[in-house]
Design an enzyme around this catalytic site. Structure first.
Site, PDB file in Angstrom:
ATOM      1  N   CYS A 195       0.885  -1.221  -0.044  1.00  0.00           N
ATOM      2  CA  CYS A 195      -0.011  -0.081  -0.039  1.00  0.00           C
ATOM      3  C   CYS A 195       0.957   1.291   0.186  1.00  0.00           C
ATOM      4  O   CYS A 195       0.521   2.096  -0.674  1.00  0.00           O
ATOM      5  CB  CYS A 195      -0.924   0.056   1.387  1.00  0.00           C
ATOM      6  N   HIS A 222      -1.749   1.107   7.290  1.00  0.00           N
ATOM      7  CA  HIS A 222      -2.048   1.233   5.887  1.00  0.00           C
ATOM      8  C   HIS A 222      -1.843   2.570   5.419  1.00  0.00           C
ATOM      9  O   HIS A 222      -1.863   3.674   6.406  1.00  0.00           O
ATOM     10  CB  HIS A 222      -3.548   1.075   5.677  1.00  0.00           C
ATOM     11  N   ASN A 250      -8.087   5.920  -0.273  1.00  0.00           N
ATOM     12  CA  ASN A 250      -7.598   4.703   0.123  1.00  0.00           C
ATOM     13  C   ASN A 250      -6.999   3.846  -1.381  1.00  0.00           C
ATOM     14  O   ASN A 250      -7.610   4.004  -2.568  1.00  0.00           O
ATOM     15  CB  ASN A 250      -8.435   3.919   0.483  1.00  0.00           C
TER      16      ASN A 250
END
Length: 530
Positions: free
Chosen positions: A221, A397, A476
């Site tokens: 990520c 994340h 995201n």
């Protein structure tokens, strides 16, 4: 935790960040904040398809989170916020420092050492006491059984108990050898069973866009978020540079450049690698199994991910072990892609105003002009659990920061003590909830609000007032699963994109707007490369 302020550089100083192959960044050690920017949460939707052994059509699923819970047999908040989540299987976090190793192969079904009580569904049909329930769950100590919720009723206590036993033992039967061979490659060269390297499309259709990169089942990520931020803030950075390798139309390679050492810090200049168009595709598929583009037919995110793995691991062939990219530093990735100067700020040492000033200092017209990223708290921490439950923020994340916006919204002057449906019957507001009123009137322009004042009852202005509310715009890299809750906004993000004004839908493609104060609480830090 210390806080690093963004440095104001003169024009001559900023010119040193230009991309020249002979230049190098000054050697230095990474700060504490930069170390905390290390993240590694894979896309659980891609991981679920891998575990299920088939492509799950998430776009058509009525309840994607419910499907995810069914695949992993775990509540959604635990999937995105717990250190025991299956998305972190094979990884261990200790003081924010990850270690990753291939788990042992699971025992075969039917072996003598397989405990069905821990891998199957407990039989509670004959339970008449709490001791019977604990025995069925495979536990003897009540303190080992999590309680997810409890309600006092007339008949006693209605409690929802979490699954007990060794979760990793249950995950071992989800992550069989087929899955482990994909995520934890053993042999040199990467050719997992059931996958092949194929040319599946064009580098890009027209240009690189911030919404193109979508993360797959690899826990990188940090790099996907950085790619999205670079495509948004510095659109000319990611370019297609090719050369022919033979006379055939499909005989060529892409040259991709990265800056610094494999970690993105310290001495070093620009280095290049060459990779082909071939990306890893599952049997019967047509899209990269890992990073891919939101736009059909594009492959540039997959090509860049492949090139990054080749550069980071020093691979000489065209088949790098992309899953080994799991866990990395998102600030370092911004440096690697741009050659800029790194900065990182831990939120614990900042006020809301300082955080907003930081984002504004790297923005113009509401849009970031240098790649900016943020990162959440480490899985298993109290902060990560709260962020997952209250705002849908994924633990460990990395996210892209796209900019900021201000809205004038209606907030109550005093605590409401009247019945709003009776005060304003034509609105038919179901409950006297200030958030509902704010959402109905929020987001309007000042001209619209001036016109609205003529039509609204005076009681509204006696009990509500317009106040500026500032939001940070975040994406995201999963291309889905935006932040949620009362601190997020709906509508569009209106930003100046170099030469034109762009409206970015909030709540789509993983993009969301979160109030500055909530952003500071739910995320651990913000940084980037300028």
């Amino acid at each position: 935790m210390t806080t690093t302020s963004p440095a104001r550089r003169s024009a001559s100083s900023r010119s040193r960040t230009k991309h020249t192959s002979s230049e190098a960044v000054r050697p230095r050690a990474a700060t504490d904040e930069e170390a905390l920017a290390t993240t590694g949460a894979p896309n659980p939707y891609a991981l679920a398809s891998l575990v299920a052994g088939r492509r799950i059509d998430w776009d058509s699923a009525r309840d994607p989170q419910g499907v995810l819970e069914d695949v992993f047999d775990l509540p959604y908040a635990d999937i995105i916020g717990s250190a025991d989540s299956p998305i972190f299987y094979g990884s261990t976090l200790a003081k924010g420092r990850p270690t990753r190793s291939r788990p042992a192969a699971p025992p075969a079904r039917g072996d003598d050492d397989t405990d069905d009580k821990e891998t199957g569904t407990p039989d509670l049909s004959q339970a008449s006491t709490l001791a019977d329930v604990l025995a069925a769950l495979g536990e003897k100590n009540p303190s080992d059984v999590p309680v997810r919720g409890a309600t006092l009723t007339r008949d006693g206590v209605f409690a929802q108990l979490g699954r007990a036993g060794d979760l990793k033992l249950r995950y071992a039967h989800l992550f069989d050898d087929r899955v482990l061979d994909v995520l934890f490659p053993l042999e040199p060269g990467y050719h997992p069973p059931g996958y092949s390297w194929q040319d599946t499309g064009r580098f890009y259709n027209e240009t690189t866009e911030f919404f193109d990169p979508v993360q797959g089942s690899v826990a990188d990520c940090y790099f996907i978020a950085a790619m999205s931020s670079v495509a948004w803030a510095k659109p000319f950075t990611i370019a297609d540079r090719t050369r022919a390798t033979a006379s055939g139309q499909d005989s060529f390679t892409h040259q991709v450049s990265f800056f610094g050492g494999s970690g993105g810090y310290g001495s070093g200049g620009w280095g290049t690698v060459e990779v082909s168009d071939r990306v890893l595709v599952g049997s019967g598929g047509s899209v990269s199994a890992f990073a891919h583009s939101f736009e059909s037919g594009e492959i540039w995110p997959a090509v860049y991910e492949k090139a990054f793995a080749k550069w980071r691991f020093g691979t000489s062939d065209d088949f790098p072990k992309i899953p080994d990219l799991a866990w990395g530093n998102t600030v370092a990735s911004c440096v690697s892609l741009t050659g800029g100067h790194a900065y990182a700020n831990g939120h614990s040492g900042m006020s809301d105003a300082q955080l907003l000033t930081l984002v504004k200092s790297h923005s113009l017209g509401g849009r970031t002009t240098t790649p900016m990223v943020c990162w959440s708290y480490g899985a298993g921490s109290d902060e990560a659990t709260r962020a997952a439950n209250e705002a849908g923020i994924v633990a460990s994340h990395a996210y892209s920061v796209l900019g900021w916006m201000r809205r004038y919204e209606w907030v109550p002057r005093l605590r409401l003590t009247v019945d709003i449906p009776r005060m304003i019957p034509e609105w038919r507001v179901p409950t006297p909830d200030p958030v509902l009123v704010r959402d109905q009137l929020g987001g309007a322009t000042l001209d619209e609000l001036a016109r609205m004042r003529i039509d609204l009852p005076d009681e509204v202005f006696q009990r509500y007032e317009l106040r500026p509310v500032d939001y940070i715009i975040v994406r995201n890299p999963w291309g889905s699963t935006p932040g949620t809750g009362s601190t997020t906004a709906s509508g569009d993000f209106h930003a100046r994109d170099v030469s034109w004004w762009r409206d970015v839908p909030l709540g789509a493609n993983g993009v969301f707007a979160m109030e500055v104060g909530a952003f500071r609480r739910y995320f651990a830090g913000t940084g980037g490369a300028d």
